[in-house]
Design an enzyme around this catalytic site. Structure first.
Site, PDB file in Angstrom:
ATOM      1  N   ASN A  96       0.845  -1.198   0.000  1.00 33.87           N
ATOM      2  CA  ASN A  96       0.000   0.000   0.000  1.00 33.87           C
ATOM      3  C   ASN A  96       0.880   1.246   0.000  1.00 33.87           C
ATOM      4  O   ASN A  96       0.542   2.253   0.614  1.00 33.87           O
ATOM      5  CB  ASN A  96      -0.936  -0.029   1.218  1.00 33.87           C
ATOM      6  CG  ASN A  96      -2.071   0.973   1.069  1.00 33.87           C
ATOM      7  OD1 ASN A  96      -2.255   1.566  -0.006  1.00 33.87           O
ATOM      8  ND2 ASN A  96      -2.817   1.192   2.124  1.00 33.87           N
ATOM      9  N   ASP A 319      -0.646  14.448   6.182  1.00 35.06           N
ATOM     10  CA  ASP A 319      -0.294  13.340   7.089  1.00 35.06           C
ATOM     11  C   ASP A 319      -0.188  13.837   8.531  1.00 35.06           C
ATOM     12  O   ASP A 319      -0.818  13.295   9.446  1.00 35.06           O
ATOM     13  CB  ASP A 319       1.018  12.678   6.664  1.00 35.06           C
ATOM     14  CG  ASP A 319       0.927  12.003   5.298  1.00 35.06           C
ATOM     15  OD1 ASP A 319      -0.167  12.006   4.697  1.00 35.06           O
ATOM     16  OD2 ASP A 319       1.960  11.473   4.824  1.00 35.06           O
ATOM     17  N   HIS A 391      -1.356   3.033   9.702  1.00 32.64           N
ATOM     18  CA  HIS A 391      -0.312   3.361  10.685  1.00 32.64           C
ATOM     19  C   HIS A 391      -0.580   4.661  11.433  1.00 32.64           C
ATOM     20  O   HIS A 391      -0.391   4.751  12.643  1.00 32.64           O
ATOM     21  CB  HIS A 391       1.040   3.427   9.974  1.00 32.64           C
ATOM     22  CG  HIS A 391       1.069   4.327   8.772  1.00 32.64           C
ATOM     23  ND1 HIS A 391       2.111   5.148   8.472  1.00 32.64           N
ATOM     24  CD2 HIS A 391       0.163   4.562   7.774  1.00 32.64           C
ATOM     25  CE1 HIS A 391       1.865   5.824   7.364  1.00 32.64           C
ATOM     26  NE2 HIS A 391       0.691   5.468   6.915  1.00 32.64           N
TER      27      HIS A 391
HETATM   28  O1  LIG Z   1       4.909  12.417  -2.058  1.00 32.88           O
HETATM   29  C1  LIG Z   1       4.878  11.895  -0.944  1.00 32.88           C
HETATM   30  O2  LIG Z   1       5.894  11.388  -0.418  1.00 32.88           O
HETATM   31  C2  LIG Z   1       3.611  11.906  -0.189  1.00 32.88           C
HETATM   32  C3  LIG Z   1       2.601  12.762  -0.538  1.00 32.88           C
HETATM   33  C4  LIG Z   1       1.325  12.842   0.208  1.00 32.88           C
HETATM   34  O3  LIG Z   1       0.324  12.236  -0.573  1.00 32.88           O
HETATM   35  P1  LIG Z   1      -0.734  13.083  -1.467  1.00 32.88           P
HETATM   36  O4  LIG Z   1       0.014  13.920  -2.389  1.00 32.88           O
HETATM   37  O5  LIG Z   1      -1.519  12.002  -2.126  1.00 32.88           O
HETATM   38  O6  LIG Z   1      -1.548  13.901  -0.493  1.00 32.88           O
HETATM   39  C5  LIG Z   1       1.400  12.132   1.561  1.00 32.88           C
HETATM   40  O7  LIG Z   1       0.120  11.963   2.086  1.00 32.88           O
HETATM   41  C6  LIG Z   1       2.086  10.790   1.436  1.00 32.88           C
HETATM   42  O8  LIG Z   1       2.164  10.142   2.672  1.00 32.88           O
HETATM   43  C7  LIG Z   1       3.499  10.961   0.942  1.00 32.88           C
HETATM   44  C1  LIG Z   2      -0.722   8.610   2.788  1.00 32.63           C
HETATM   45  C2  LIG Z   2       0.343   7.937   3.212  1.00 32.63           C
HETATM   46  O1  LIG Z   2       1.038   7.042   2.497  1.00 32.63           O
HETATM   47  P1  LIG Z   2       1.249   6.794   0.926  1.00 32.63           P
HETATM   48  O2  LIG Z   2       2.683   7.128   0.679  1.00 32.63           O
HETATM   49  O3  LIG Z   2       0.970   5.342   0.740  1.00 32.63           O
HETATM   50  O4  LIG Z   2       0.331   7.685   0.173  1.00 32.63           O
HETATM   51  C3  LIG Z   2       0.841   8.148   4.605  1.00 32.63           C
HETATM   52  O5  LIG Z   2       1.971   7.701   4.895  1.00 32.63           O
HETATM   53  O6  LIG Z   2       0.152   8.749   5.429  1.00 32.63           O
END
Ligand SMILES: O=C(O)C1=C[C@@H](OP(=O)(O)O)[C@@H](O)[C@H](O)C1
Ligand SMILES: C=C(OP(=O)(O)O)C(=O)O
Length: 436
Positions: A96, A319, A391
């Site tokens: 995931n 997050d 998590h």
């Molecule tokens: O680019 C990244 O590392 C992330 C972007 C965010 O997602 P979204 O852009 O879908 O909000 C965040 O929620 C995810 O945990 C990590």
């Molecule tokens: C949204 C999250 O993870 P992902 O990188 O799988 O989108 C998260 O870590 O809160």
């Protein structure tokens, strides 16, 4: 790592103080692994997070024939292959991990040659997390992407055909689509532009991507807030070593713990100049009444004994913004968190889940399409929280262990997606044996 029980009782937490060193950032680690694999020479990655999400990226790179030597669990040497994969597996299983799925779709579309095709798939929840806008953007420029079950969702078969040119991407569901394209387009032979449409979410993660590819010699030229120029034929260059900052989203739990219980907690691994947007959570705890002191590579938070409610737009830090929910339960009055519609398409429907679980403690919670309004109860009830294989839900509600009646956390082990040692660290900082 010790196995966590099916349900963990977190209660009797009084103080939480001392020093905690963050694990490496998930967002930085998965970007670093992928772009190191695209580099021209070996890259030493230091302070690598070892968790479910990084394990999925490491497995994917391994399946693509990238050699990753483990010096220590948190230090690896990635033997960059300039994106010339020596093996092309039929299937990559990405759990995931959004930070594996989204970039790999774009990078494979840009690097696969000939008739090769890879199916990207994940666990059942990943099959419900949208990819449609990214797929549309790539298909419009010639990529052969085939959704095998539901249109716009994994599993999908990716093969070559992507052509440089003018790309558009709707950034209103996930910034990860934008980041994915920013990592992939420099690899195309000719020049491209990337235009963002929609109300772009999670913007700091886009800036993180641009900063990181920059550390690997890639130039992305901003034309405006919504448009980038990307020269084709660029080569990711090994910086020799790359140090992964501590996880700023993980820091939010310790900032909140200090704000609730007094602290002080010194969080090592991120400082004021962190490249992660989630470091902005320090402003949240400060607004709620905590004191924040910055070090070069650390932040110390102390609570004042009372938490003020706030109204917060969570769009930039989706997050860390979840960690406002436990703070709101301890605050003196109504807190709102708005502009977080995309909480619904993450590990679970986080708007529904956070509302449902917060109500178990006696709070009144209004759940809107993209917001929560939380009125805490006079006395927090004891509750058993479900964590939905998310998590962050487990780590957020563990903080209810500071309430008089405590909390039972179902499936606490789901924290291993990004923070496997979380409950050990909570136990240590609170000087209490939480683990069996
Ligand atoms: O680019 C990244 O590392 C992330 C972007 C965010 O997602 P979204 O852009 O879908 O909000 C965040 O929620 C995810 O945990 C990590
Ligand atoms: C949204 C999250 O993870 P992902 O990188 O799988 O989108 C998260 O870590 O809160």
């Amino acid at each position: 790592m010790q196995e966590l029980p099916q349900t963990l009782t977190v209660s009797g937490l009084k103080h939480c103080r001392g020093e905690v060193t963050l694990p490496g950032s998930k967002s930085i680690a998965n970007r670093a692994l992928l772009i190191a694999a695209l580099a021209d020479k070996p890259v030493v990655l230091k302070n690598l997070l070892r968790s479910d999400d990084t394990a999925r990226m490491l497995e994917a790179l391994n399946a693509l024939g990238v050699e990753v030597e483990e010096v220590t669990p948190t230090q690896v040497v990635v033997h960059g292959c300039s994106g010339q994969w020596t093996t092309v597996p039929e299937r990559l299983l990405l759990g995931n991990a959004g930070t594996a799925m989204r970039p790999l779709v774009a990078v494979l579309a840009a690097t696969l040659t000939g008739k090769q095709s890879v199916t990207l798939d994940g666990d059942p929840r990943m099959r419900e997390r949208p990819l449609g806008d990214l797929i549309d953007s790539l298909v419009e420029r010639g990529a052969a992407l085939d959704c095998l079950q539901n249109q716009g969702y994994p599993p999908l078969a990716v093969s070559s055909g992507l052509q440089a040119g003018d790309f558009t991407i709707d950034g209103s569901v996930s910034s990860q689509y934008v980041s994915a394209l920013l990592m992939a387009l420099p690899l195309l032979a000719e020049d491209s532009t990337l235009t963002l449409t929609g109300d772009v979410v999670s913007r700091p993660y886009i800036d993180l991507t641009i900063a990181m590819v920059g550390s690997f010699g890639i130039t992305i030229k901003p034309i405006s807030e919504r448009q980038y120029a990307i020269t084709g034929g660029q080569q990711y260059r090994s910086p020799g070593e790359y140090f992964i900052e501590g996880d700023a989203s993980g820091a939010s739990y310790w900032m909140a713990a200090a704000a609730i219980a007094g602290g002080p907690i010194t969080i090592q691994g991120v400082g004021q100049h962190s490249i992660q947007g989630d470091i902005g959570f320090a402003d949240v705890v400060q607004r709620m009444g905590a004191t924040v002191e910055w070090g070069e590579n650390s932040v110390t938070v102390s609570g004042s004994g009372a938490l003020q409610p706030i109204d917060f737009d969570g769009n930039q830090i989706p997050d860390a913004a979840m960690t406002i929910v436990p703070l709101a339960l301890f605050a003196k009055g109504r807190t709102s968190i708005c502009n977080v519609a995309n909480w619904r398409v993450k590990e679970t429907d986080r708007l529904a889940a956070m509302a449902t679980e917060a109500r178990k403690f006696g709070a009144t919670v209004e759940e809107g399409a993209d917001y929560l309004i939380i009125d805490p109860p006079a006395v927090l009830k004891q509750a058993t929280v479900d964590t939905y294989d998310d998590h962050r839900i487990a780590m957020c509600f563990a903080l209810l262990g500071f309430s008089a009646n405590g909390v039972n956390v179902n499936d606490p082990g789901c924290c291993k997606k990004t923070y496997p040692q979380f409950f050990n660290e909570l136990s240590r900082l609170c000087h209490i044996d939480l683990l069996p």
